[in-house]
Design a protein around this motif. Structure first.
Motif, mmCIF file in Angstrom:
data_model
loop_
_atom_site.group_PDB
_atom_site.id
_atom_site.type_symbol
_atom_site.label_atom_id
_atom_site.label_comp_id
_atom_site.label_asym_id
_atom_site.label_seq_id
_atom_site.Cartn_x
_atom_site.Cartn_y
_atom_site.Cartn_z
ATOM 1 N N PRO A 181 0.708 -1.216 0.099
ATOM 2 C CA PRO A 181 0.212 -0.045 0.057
ATOM 3 C C PRO A 181 0.938 1.194 -0.019
ATOM 4 O O PRO A 181 0.556 2.163 -0.605
ATOM 5 N N LEU A 182 1.986 1.122 0.545
ATOM 6 C CA LEU A 182 2.832 2.506 0.624
ATOM 7 C C LEU A 182 3.787 2.581 -0.400
ATOM 8 O O LEU A 182 4.727 3.445 -0.219
ATOM 9 N N ASP A 183 4.122 1.534 -1.259
ATOM 10 C CA ASP A 183 5.035 1.318 -2.254
ATOM 11 C C ASP A 183 6.219 1.339 -1.842
ATOM 12 O O ASP A 183 7.182 2.088 -2.306
ATOM 13 N N ILE A 184 6.344 0.419 -0.815
ATOM 14 C CA ILE A 184 7.696 0.338 -0.382
ATOM 15 C C ILE A 184 8.226 -1.001 -0.989
ATOM 16 O O ILE A 184 7.467 -2.160 -0.949
ATOM 17 N N THR A 185 9.411 -1.218 -1.584
ATOM 18 C CA THR A 185 9.964 -2.388 -2.054
ATOM 19 C C THR A 185 10.201 -3.147 -0.901
ATOM 20 O O THR A 185 11.114 -2.852 0.103
ATOM 21 N N ALA A 186 9.664 -4.684 -0.920
ATOM 22 C CA ALA A 186 9.963 -5.475 0.158
ATOM 23 C C ALA A 186 11.249 -5.985 -0.023
ATOM 24 O O ALA A 186 11.741 -6.226 -0.838
ATOM 25 N N PRO A 187 11.803 -6.050 1.446
ATOM 26 C CA PRO A 187 13.162 -6.739 1.590
ATOM 27 C C PRO A 187 12.973 -8.288 1.357
ATOM 28 O O PRO A 187 12.073 -8.773 1.395
ATOM 29 N N ASP A 230 11.351 5.371 2.828
ATOM 30 C CA ASP A 230 10.384 4.414 3.169
ATOM 31 C C ASP A 230 10.101 4.740 4.653
ATOM 32 O O ASP A 230 8.556 4.571 5.217
ATOM 33 N N MET A 231 11.017 5.031 5.478
ATOM 34 C CA MET A 231 10.843 5.288 6.805
ATOM 35 C C MET A 231 9.902 6.602 6.916
ATOM 36 O O MET A 231 9.158 6.679 7.840
ATOM 37 N N ALA A 232 10.021 7.522 5.782
ATOM 38 C CA ALA A 232 9.208 8.766 6.111
ATOM 39 C C ALA A 232 7.825 8.280 5.626
ATOM 40 O O ALA A 232 6.821 9.110 6.155
ATOM 41 N N LYS A 233 7.529 7.540 4.847
ATOM 42 C CA LYS A 233 6.267 7.116 4.542
ATOM 43 C C LYS A 233 5.614 6.589 5.543
ATOM 44 O O LYS A 233 4.465 6.701 6.108
ATOM 45 N N ILE A 234 6.251 5.598 6.332
ATOM 46 C CA ILE A 234 5.773 5.105 7.640
ATOM 47 C C ILE A 234 5.117 6.334 8.673
ATOM 48 O O ILE A 234 4.463 6.142 9.316
ATOM 49 N N GLY A 235 6.114 6.995 8.809
ATOM 50 C CA GLY A 235 5.771 8.048 9.703
ATOM 51 C C GLY A 235 4.680 8.836 9.353
ATOM 52 O O GLY A 235 3.849 9.374 9.969
ATOM 53 N N VAL A 243 -4.509 6.302 7.298
ATOM 54 C CA VAL A 243 -4.845 6.684 6.100
ATOM 55 C C VAL A 243 -3.778 6.836 5.162
ATOM 56 O O VAL A 243 -2.812 7.637 5.267
ATOM 57 N N TRP A 244 -3.958 6.056 3.781
ATOM 58 C CA TRP A 244 -2.985 6.180 2.659
ATOM 59 C C TRP A 244 -3.647 6.110 1.554
ATOM 60 O O TRP A 244 -4.485 5.230 1.233
ATOM 61 N N GLN A 248 -7.999 3.488 4.479
ATOM 62 C CA GLN A 248 -7.706 3.270 5.829
ATOM 63 C C GLN A 248 -6.901 2.093 6.227
ATOM 64 O O GLN A 248 -7.714 1.074 6.359
ATOM 65 N N ILE A 249 -5.379 1.996 6.050
ATOM 66 C CA ILE A 249 -4.869 0.704 6.219
ATOM 67 C C ILE A 249 -4.404 0.385 7.599
ATOM 68 O O ILE A 249 -4.181 -0.895 7.845
ATOM 69 N N LEU A 250 -4.716 1.109 8.658
ATOM 70 C CA LEU A 250 -4.382 0.899 9.951
ATOM 71 C C LEU A 250 -5.385 1.948 10.547
ATOM 72 O O LEU A 250 -5.507 2.958 10.456
#
Length: 328
Positions: A181-187, A230-235, A243-244, A248-250
């Motif tokens: 959902p946040l378009d973060i590349t999965a490790p 990535d960290m900034a998106k989580i913040g 909401v993203w 509402q993902i959380l």
């Protein structure tokens, strides 16, 4: 936006700030700042780029807290009061052990679960064939539930909870619920086969992946690599009350609960694996100087990714003294 900010704010303040980083905080690899929902500044040091991931150390704990909240939202976990051992029906409790049977998910999230050690037995746990079981064996003892005891190895039990509750690996659940959902590349999964590889992961300049134990369970207390973006998106997700985009993902309630004092360590307040650093600010903090810092009043997220060094300079002081006055 980054170039615009540099021009708008004049070169001197930015140049002075970056010179301070290079001189006084030499292990910082990257900084990303979001304000009012937009990325307003990012810069990288020591050859790193926006595409390079770094080991975010104990910031991983705060990501696990998010995933626990998502698992509750999705109905995999009833609530934080659920007993930990409910998720490990095959685990055999040793005779006379009563405390472990009372430990809840909330106790692990707030670092108020008791353990049978004085200093964390990293080698004992991380050289075992089953890190979750090894950590469960350390849980309980003569300590009292409710007393703050920060534990990196203990956090791994929450990965076991997530794995057993969702029927997925922690990484796959994170991809589905958070990263995609946040378009973060999965490790990718990273296996550490010996002590040398373990220390290399902690100290090498370039590392990637998310560490898994021999049973395939991703680490919860450390071991995740992300970029400052990535960290900034989580913040930002937390500033957005979960909401993203249009989703509402959380739940906003989880975010509110996570970032309010649930336990204390001296003068420091702790939520659900988030530190409350001021009356209105909270942060995910990792060894070596890795930070997701949220200031809701300024609608601002500051993220810092750093190479590991022992006794890194205080990043909260850096944010308060240099970053908030310059960008806030």
């Amino acid at each position: 936006m980054y170039q615009y900010q540099k021009i708008k704010m004049n070169n001197n303040p930015i140049s002075n700030f970056e010179a301070t980083i290079k001189k006084e905080y030499a292990n910082i690899a990257g900084i990303a700042i979001r304000k009012d929902g937009h990325l307003i500044y990012e810069t990288y040091f020591d050859g790193y780029t926006k595409d390079d991931v770094l080991h975010i150390a104990s910031v991983t704990k705060s990501i696990i807290s998010i995933l626990i909240g998502m698992a509750i939202d999705k109905g995999y976990i009833n609530n934080v009061e659920q007993k930990v051992l409910e998720f490990f029906p095959d685990y055999t409790v040793k005779r006379g052990e009563k405390t472990i049977q009372k430990v809840t998910i909330k106790d692990l999230l707030t670092m108020t679960a008791p353990y049978k050690y004085k200093s964390e037995p990293y080698t004992k746990v991380y050289s075992s064939d089953d890190w979750v079981k090894a950590t469960l064996d350390l849980l309980g003892g003569r300590g009292h539930i409710g007393e703050f005891k920060y534990s990196t190895v203990g956090a791994h039990i929450l990965s076991g909870v997530l794995t057993n509750a969702t029927g997925q690996s922690v990484k796959d659940f994170a991809i589905e619920s958070l990263f995609k959902p946040l378009d973060i590349t999965a490790p990718q999964h990273t296996f550490l086969r010996n002590k040398e590889e373990h220390f290399a992961f902690l100290k090498d300049q370039y590392v990637t992946g998310w560490v898994v134990d021999p049973s395939g369970v991703n680490t919860a207390g450390w071991g995740l690599t992300l970029t400052p973006r990535d960290m900034a998106k989580i913040g930002q997700l937390y500033l957005n009350s979960g909401v993203w985009g249009n989703s509402q993902i959380l739940s906003s309630k989880w975010i509110e609960d996570s970032t309010k004092e649930k336990s204390r360590f001296g003068e420091l307040s702790y939520g659900y694996m988030w530190w409350i650093v001021d009356d209105d600010c909270y942060a995910a903090l990792g060894d070596g100087g890795n930070v997701i810092f949220n200031n809701p009043n300024k609608k601002m997220v500051v993220t810092i990714a750093s190479r590991f060094i022992p006794r890194a300079k205080d990043r909260i002081e850096l944010i308060r003294k240099h970053i908030l006055p310059l960008f806030g």
